[in-house]
Design an enzyme around this catalytic site. Structure first.
Site, PDB file in Angstrom:
ATOM      1  N   GLY A  49     -14.423  -4.081  -6.461  1.00  0.00           N
ATOM      2  CA  GLY A  49     -15.295  -2.920  -6.578  1.00  0.00           C
ATOM      3  C   GLY A  49     -15.058  -2.138  -7.868  1.00  0.00           C
ATOM      4  O   GLY A  49     -15.983  -1.526  -8.413  1.00  0.00           O
ATOM      5  N   ALA A  80     -12.239  -1.961  -3.765  1.00  0.00           N
ATOM      6  CA  ALA A  80     -12.523  -1.196  -2.554  1.00  0.00           C
ATOM      7  C   ALA A  80     -11.188  -0.865  -1.900  1.00  0.00           C
ATOM      8  O   ALA A  80     -10.179  -1.533  -2.161  1.00  0.00           O
ATOM      9  CB  ALA A  80     -13.380  -2.032  -1.614  1.00  0.00           C
ATOM     10  N   GLU A 111     -16.869  -3.870 -10.414  1.00  0.00           N
ATOM     11  CA  GLU A 111     -18.301  -3.644 -10.148  1.00  0.00           C
ATOM     12  C   GLU A 111     -18.740  -2.276 -10.674  1.00  0.00           C
ATOM     13  O   GLU A 111     -19.836  -2.136 -11.233  1.00  0.00           O
ATOM     14  CB  GLU A 111     -18.584  -3.779  -8.644  1.00  0.00           C
TER      15      GLU A 111
HETATM   16  C1  3H9 Z   1     -13.505  -5.255  -2.956  1.00  0.00           C
HETATM   17  O1  3H9 Z   1     -13.341  -4.573  -3.921  1.00  0.00           O
HETATM   18  C2  3H9 Z   1     -14.839  -5.447  -2.298  1.00  0.00           C
HETATM   19  C3  3H9 Z   1     -15.995  -5.018  -3.151  1.00  0.00           C
HETATM   20  O2  3H9 Z   1     -16.491  -6.081  -3.921  1.00  0.00           O
HETATM   21  C4  3H9 Z   1     -17.187  -4.609  -2.325  1.00  0.00           C
HETATM   22  C5  3H9 Z   1     -17.028  -3.461  -1.423  1.00  0.00           C
HETATM   23  C6  3H9 Z   1     -18.316  -3.041  -0.786  1.00  0.00           C
HETATM   24  N1  3H9 Z   1      -6.799  -0.784  -1.634  1.00  0.00           N
HETATM   25  O3  3H9 Z   1       0.488  -5.016  -5.226  1.00  0.00           O
HETATM   26  P1  3H9 Z   1       1.221  -3.755  -5.508  1.00  0.00           P
HETATM   27  C7  3H9 Z   1      -1.813  -0.772  -2.809  1.00  0.00           C
HETATM   28  S1  3H9 Z   1     -12.208  -6.051  -2.226  1.00  0.00           S
HETATM   29  C8  3H9 Z   1      -5.808  -0.031  -1.133  1.00  0.00           C
HETATM   30  O4  3H9 Z   1       2.583  -3.604  -4.945  1.00  0.00           O
HETATM   31  P2  3H9 Z   1       1.118  -4.397  -8.301  1.00  0.00           P
HETATM   32  C9  3H9 Z   1      -0.809  -1.743  -2.223  1.00  0.00           C
HETATM   33  O5  3H9 Z   1      -0.969  -1.885  -0.840  1.00  0.00           O
HETATM   34  C10 3H9 Z   1     -10.769  -5.425  -3.023  1.00  0.00           C
HETATM   35  N2  3H9 Z   1      -4.525  -0.154  -1.538  1.00  0.00           N
HETATM   36  O6  3H9 Z   1       1.310  -3.429  -7.063  1.00  0.00           O
HETATM   37  C11 3H9 Z   1       0.493  -1.074  -2.601  1.00  0.00           C
HETATM   38  O7  3H9 Z   1       0.719  -0.026  -1.690  1.00  0.00           O
HETATM   39  P3  3H9 Z   1       2.197   0.326  -1.218  1.00  0.00           P
HETATM   40  C12 3H9 Z   1     -10.552  -6.109  -4.316  1.00  0.00           C
HETATM   41  C13 3H9 Z   1      -4.255  -1.058  -2.479  1.00  0.00           C
HETATM   42  O8  3H9 Z   1       1.202  -3.548  -9.509  1.00  0.00           O
HETATM   43  C14 3H9 Z   1       0.180  -0.447  -3.957  1.00  0.00           C
HETATM   44  O9  3H9 Z   1      -1.249  -0.391  -4.031  1.00  0.00           O
HETATM   45  N3  3H9 Z   1      -9.278  -5.703  -4.853  1.00  0.00           N
HETATM   46  C15 3H9 Z   1      -5.247  -1.872  -3.037  1.00  0.00           C
HETATM   47  O10 3H9 Z   1       2.024  -5.574  -8.175  1.00  0.00           O
HETATM   48  C16 3H9 Z   1       0.696  -1.227  -5.110  1.00  0.00           C
HETATM   49  O11 3H9 Z   1       0.289  -2.580  -4.991  1.00  0.00           O
HETATM   50  C17 3H9 Z   1      -8.151  -6.385  -4.581  1.00  0.00           C
HETATM   51  O12 3H9 Z   1      -8.153  -7.330  -3.856  1.00  0.00           O
HETATM   52  C18 3H9 Z   1      -6.578  -1.703  -2.597  1.00  0.00           C
HETATM   53  N4  3H9 Z   1      -7.587  -2.422  -3.084  1.00  0.00           N
HETATM   54  O13 3H9 Z   1      -0.360  -4.941  -8.176  1.00  0.00           O
HETATM   55  C19 3H9 Z   1      -6.918  -5.901  -5.288  1.00  0.00           C
HETATM   56  N5  3H9 Z   1      -4.678  -2.687  -3.952  1.00  0.00           N
HETATM   57  O14 3H9 Z   1       2.887   0.796  -2.465  1.00  0.00           O
HETATM   58  C20 3H9 Z   1      -5.680  -6.161  -4.491  1.00  0.00           C
HETATM   59  C21 3H9 Z   1      -3.371  -2.387  -3.956  1.00  0.00           C
HETATM   60  O15 3H9 Z   1       1.970   1.369  -0.196  1.00  0.00           O
HETATM   61  N6  3H9 Z   1      -4.522  -5.605  -5.124  1.00  0.00           N
HETATM   62  N7  3H9 Z   1      -3.111  -1.411  -3.082  1.00  0.00           N
HETATM   63  O16 3H9 Z   1       2.760  -0.948  -0.675  1.00  0.00           O
HETATM   64  C22 3H9 Z   1      -3.812  -6.262  -6.072  1.00  0.00           C
HETATM   65  O17 3H9 Z   1      -4.133  -7.357  -6.475  1.00  0.00           O
HETATM   66  C23 3H9 Z   1      -2.569  -5.600  -6.571  1.00  0.00           C
HETATM   67  O18 3H9 Z   1      -2.149  -4.670  -5.628  1.00  0.00           O
HETATM   68  C24 3H9 Z   1      -2.749  -4.879  -7.931  1.00  0.00           C
HETATM   69  C25 3H9 Z   1      -1.452  -4.086  -8.256  1.00  0.00           C
HETATM   70  C26 3H9 Z   1      -2.972  -5.937  -9.021  1.00  0.00           C
HETATM   71  C27 3H9 Z   1      -3.886  -3.919  -7.903  1.00  0.00           C
END
Ligand code: 3H9
Length: 693
Positions: A109, A70, A112
Site C-alpha cells: 500500500g 497496509a 501504491e
Molecule cells: C498491503 O499493503 C496491501 C495493499 O496492497 C492493499 C490494501 C487494501 N503493518 O520486520 P521488522 C512492524 S499488504 C503493521 O522487525 P525490519 C513489525 O511487526 C502489506 N506493522 O523490521 C515490527 O513490529 P514489532 C504489505 C508492521 O526493519 C516492526 O514493524 N507490506 C508492518 O527488519 C518492525 O518490523 C508488507 O508486507 C505492517 N505492514 O523490516 C511489509 N510491517 O517491532 C511487511 C512491519 O512490534 N513488513 N510491521 O515486532 C516488512 O517486510 C518488514 O517489516 C519491513 C521492516 C521491511 C517493513
C-alpha cells in the site's frame, strides 16, 4: 523570506512552507496505513487542495521508512473506511502536483500511495516492492494497475509475483522515479524533494501527471509463456497466479474498471486459508523475538567470536558471523584442518558473490575479519566462543573445560549440539551460567533458523546476548529449553517415526514423498533421509535398544542400513541413484520392508495420500502440544516459526500448530483419539487440547 505554518494531528500532520504543502506521516514503527493514517491523508489532501496559497504538495514520512504497506494488524478485522483504494484515488485526483519522498522500504500500500502521487523523489538506497503475495494477497489499491502502466506487464508481473523488495538504484530506467538522490540521507531527500517541487512551481508545470491516465503497453509480451512461468514458480501458492490473472484481464481496461477487478480479487484472497496462514507466519516470526517470559537482562556486546571446528557446520556458522560483520577466529586441531576450514569459508563467500547475495567488495571486507589458529590461547579475548565439533558429549565437556581456563570470565560459551544434553555439559564446567545452546541448521550460512537453547543455569544475560547475536545474524532466533533434539529435531524425530511406521504398514516410498511434497513440504521425508545418510540417525539411535512399546520404531531405516543402503552416498537408499545422481524407484526396498513388516507381524495395506499427510501432520501436532506443555517452547507460534524455517514446512500452510488451530480442537481431538485407539497411548499420548484455545 520563508513563511511556515503547521497543523499537527496524531499521525498525519501538515506544514505549509511558502507555497508548498508538506504532509508528514508519523506512525511508528513503519508508517503502516492504519485507519488513522488513511483518514489523515484524505483530510490533508483536501485541506491543501482547498488552500489557494499552496501550489504543490509533498508526502513524506518520519522515522525509519516511507509507508511499508497496509497495516497488517488490521487484517483480522473487517475493512474500515476510508478504504485504501479511495485514498490513493483521492491523491491521484488532486488538482495540484503531489510528490512522494521515498526512503527505507515503500511496500505494498505504501508503494501504491507513491504510485498515486504525480511524481516520486527517492533515495538510491531505498527499496520499493509489492510484497502482498508473501501474505497471500495481491496489491489491492491500484498497485497492479499503476505499476503495469509505468513499467509494463513484464516487470510488473515479476515484481508483483515475486514480492521482492527492489532497490531504487536498480530501477533508474524504469520510469518510476523523477529524481534519485544518491545515498541514504533523509535530510538530503527532503531538501531535494522541496527543490523538485519548487522547480515545478517556478516552471508553472502544475498540471498533475496521473499514471492512471496512461495506457498499458503490452506489445510483444507473451502472456501465455508468462502464465506457465508464474504457475511453475508459485508452487501451490494462489496469490501469484491471481495477480497474473488480474494483470492479463485488465491490461486494456481503464484504471477504474481495472481497480474494480483488482479489488474483487484482493478481497476474495483476504479471507483465504493461504492468506491467513501467511499472515500468521509473518506474526509468528516477529513473535519469536518476544518470549513470554521477559528476559530481564541486557545483552553483552559481542564483536570478537571464536568458532571451534571448521567442518561444514563450523565454516557455515563462521560465514554467517562474518557476513554480519563480526570478527571471527577459527580454531581447528591441525594446520591442515584449519586450512581446509578457512578454504570452506572463502568458498562460501565466492558463492555469495556469484549468486548476487553480496558484492565482491563487501565479501572482501567480511573476509578481512577472519583469522585462524590451532591454539586455544588465541581465544582469550573472545566475547563469544561457539563450538561446532563432533557430537560427542565427552569431547564437548573437555573442550569447554579448556575454554574456562583460557577465556575471559565474561565470555559467553555456546554449543551447536543438535541432540546432546546441554545441562550435562554445563554441569561439568565451572561457569555453567555462561553456557547456552546455539543450534544452527545446515547450511548454517543459508538457513534462517537458530534455536537458542536455555539450559537450567544459563544466565539471563547470556540468553539476552545469544538472542541479540541471533538478531544481528538476521536469523529467526527461537528460545527453547533442553530436551532430546530440542524443539525442532524432537518433532522431526516424531515425524520421521510416523513415516517409518507407515512404510512398514505398506505405504510406498515415492507415494509418501509425493504426498508430502504435493501438500507443500519442500522435500519428501525419505528423499531427505537419503540425502543426509540413513546410517547417521540409525547410529545415533543404536546406543539405545528399540523401545519395547513401539515395534515399528525406525525399523525401516534399520532394515536399509543392514542391507547397506545408506542413501545417496552409496547410490542406494530408499531410492536408487544413477551415476548422475538422478533418483529412481527401488522395488527391492518394498520387498525388504515387507519382510521386516512380516517379522514384526505388521499387516501391510494400501494408503491414500490424504492419510499419509494426516498421520505425518498429526504426529507433529501431537509432539508440538507436548513440547509446549513441557515448557520447551514458550508459545505455540514458535513451533511454527521453527518448522517454516528449519524443515521446509510450506509457509502458506502457516506451520503445524497453525494447522491444528485451523482444524479446531474438536477435529484434532477426534483424530488423535482414533490414532490412540489404534496404536496405543505411548505413541499417541494424551495431550492438553486446551492449549489450542
Ligand atoms: C498491503 O499493503 C496491501 C495493499 O496492497 C492493499 C490494501 C487494501 N503493518 O520486520 P521488522 C512492524 S499488504 C503493521 O522487525 P525490519 C513489525 O511487526 C502489506 N506493522 O523490521 C515490527 O513490529 P514489532 C504489505 C508492521 O526493519 C516492526 O514493524 N507490506 C508492518 O527488519 C518492525 O518490523 C508488507 O508486507 C505492517 N505492514 O523490516 C511489509 N510491517 O517491532 C511487511 C512491519 O512490534 N513488513 N510491521 O515486532 C516488512 O517486510 C518488514 O517489516 C519491513 C521492516 C521491511 C517493513
Amino acid at each position: 523570506m520563508t513563511t511556515e505554518s503547521a497543523i499537527t494531528h496524531d499521525v498525519v500532520s501538515i506544514k505549509q512552507q511558502d507555497n508548498l504543502g508538506i504532509i508528514t506521516i508519523n506512525y511508528a514503527p513503519v508508517n503502516a496505513l492504519s485507519q488513522a493514517v488513511r483518514q489523515g491523508l484524505i483530510n490533508a489532501i483536501a485541506r491543501l487542495e482547498a488552500d489557494h496559497a499552496v501550489k504543490a504538495i509533498i508526502i513524506r514520512c518520519e522515522g525509519r521508512t516511507f509507508i511499508a504497506g497496509a497495516d497488517i494488524k488490521e487484517f483480522g478485522q473487517p475493512p474500515t473506511q476510508p478504504y485504501l483504494p479511495d485514498v490513493v484515488n483521492r491523491i491521484e485526483a488532486c488538482n495540484k502536483p503531489v510528490i512522494a519522498s521515498l526512503f527505507g522500504t515503500s511496500l505494498g500500500g505504501g508503494f501504491e500511495v507513491a504510485l498515486a502521487c504525480h511524481y516520486r523523489v527517492a533515495l538510491s538506497k531505498a527499496k520499493v516492492g509489492m510484497p502482498e503475495v508473501n501474505l497471500g494477497l495481491i496489491p489491492g489499491a491500484g498497485g497492479t494497475q499503476r505499476l503495469m502502466r509505468v513499467v509494463g506487464p513484464e516487470q510488473a508481473l515479476t515484481m508483483i509475483t515475486s514480492g521482492q523488495h527492489v532497490s531504487v538504484s536498480t530501477l533508474t530506467r524504469s520510469g518510476l522515479f523523477d529524481v534519485i538522490v544518491e545515498g541514504n540521507d533523509t535530510q538530503e531527500l527532503d531538501a531535494q524533494s522541496i527543490i523538485f517541487a519548487e522547480q515545478l512551481i517556478d516552471n508553472d508545470n502544475l498540471e498533475p501527471r496521473r499514471i492512471g491516465e496512461m495506457l498499458v503497453n503490452s506489445d510483444g509480451f507473451d502472456w501465455l509463456a508468462a502464465k506457465a512461468n508464474v504457475i511453475k514458480r508459485a508452487r501451490g501458492k494462489e496469490a501469484p497466479v491471481a495477480a497474473f490473472e488480474v494483470l492479463e484481464q485488465t491490461q486494456s481496461m481503464n484504471i477504474s474498471d481495472g481497480m474494480a477487478v483488482e479489488r474483487q480479487r484482493f478481497l476474495a484472497l483476504r479471507g483465504s486459508p493461504q492468506s491467513k496462514a501467511l499472515i500468521h507466519a509473518f506474526g509468528a516470526e516477529k513473535q519469536t523475538s518476544k518470549p513470554l517470559k521477559k528476559i530481564n537482562a541486557d545483552a553483552q556486546k559481542v564483536s570478537l567470536v571464536g568458532i571451534i571446528g571448521g567442518g561444514n557446520m563450523g565454516s557455515g556458522i563462521a560465514t554467517s558471523f562474518l557476513a554480519a560483520n563480526f570478527t571471527v577466529q577459527l580454531i581447528e586441531q591441525s594446520s591442515e584442518a584449519l586450512e581446509a576450514g578457512l578454504g570452506r569459508i572463502k568458498a562460501n563467500f565466492v558463492s555469495n558473490v556469484k549468486r548476487g547475495r553480496m558484492g565482491q567488495q563487501v565479501a572482501d571486507t567480511c573476509l578481512a575479519n577472519l583469522s585462524g589458529s590451532v591454539d586455544y590461547q588465541s581465544l582469550s579475548e573472545c566475547d563469544l566462543v561457539l563450538e561446532a565439533v563432533f557430537e560427542d558429549i565427552n569431547v564437548k565437556k573437555e573442550l569447554f573445560k579448556k575454554l574456562t581456563s583460557v577465556c575471559r570470565p565474561d565470555t559467553v560459551f555456546a554449543t551447536n549440539t543438535s541432540y546432546l544434553d546441554i545441562n550435562e555439559i554445563a554441569a561439568s564446567i565451572s561457569r555453567p551460567e555462561q553456557l547456552v545452546g546455539m543450534h544452527f541448521f545446515s547450511p548454517a550460512n543459508i538457513m534462517k533458523l537458530l534455536e537458542i537453547v536455555k539450559a537450567e543455569h544459563t544466565s539471563e544475560q547470556v540468553i539476552a546476548t545469544a538472542m541479540q547475536v541471533g538478531k544481528q545474524l538476521k536469523k529467526i532466533s527461537v528460545l527453547v529449553g533442553v530436551c532430546f533434539g530440542f524443539a525442532g529435531n524432537r518433532m522431526y524425530t516424531r515425524y520421521g517415526r510416523e513415516v517409518q511406521q507407515m512404510l512398514l504398514e505398506g505405504a510406498d516410498v515415492a507415494q509418501i514423498d509425493n504426498a508430502m511434497t504435493s501438500w507443500g513440504m519442500a522435500m519428501g521425508p525419505l528423499a531427505v533421509q537419503d540425502l543426509s545418510g540413513i546410517d547417521i540417525g540409525h547410529n545415533a539411535r543404536s546406543a539405545q535398544p528399540f523401545p519395547a512399546h513401539d515395534k515399528g520404531y525406525f525399523r525401516a531405516a534399520a532394515t536399509l542400513v543392514e542391507a547397506k543402503r545408506l542413501g545417496r552416498k552409496t547410490q542406494a537408499g530408499f531410492y536408487q541413484y544413477d551415476e548422475n545422481g538422478k533418483k529412481h524407484a527401488a522395488p527391492e526396498v518394498a520387498e525388504l520392508l515387507q519382510q521386516t513388516a512380516q517379522k514384526l507381524a505388521i499387516n501391510q495395506r494400501e494408503f491414500s495420500d490424504e492419510e499419509i499427510v494426516q498421520r505425518a501432520l498429526f504426529a507433529l501436532i501431537s509432539e508440538g502440544l507436548s513440547l509446549f506443555k513441557e515448557g520447551i517452547v514458550q508459545q505455540l507460534s514458535d513451533i511454527d516459526a521453527i518448522w517454516l524455517h528449519g524443515y521446509g514446512f510450506p509457509r502458506y500452510k502457516g506451520g503445524p500448530m497453525f494447522q491444528a488451530k485451523q482444524l479446531g480442537k474438536t477435529a484434532v481431538a477426534e483424530q488423535l483419539a482414533q490414532l490412540r485407539a489404534q496404536f496405543g497411548q505411548q505413541i499417541w499420548p494424551d495431550v492438553d487440547l486446551t492449549l489450542l484455545d
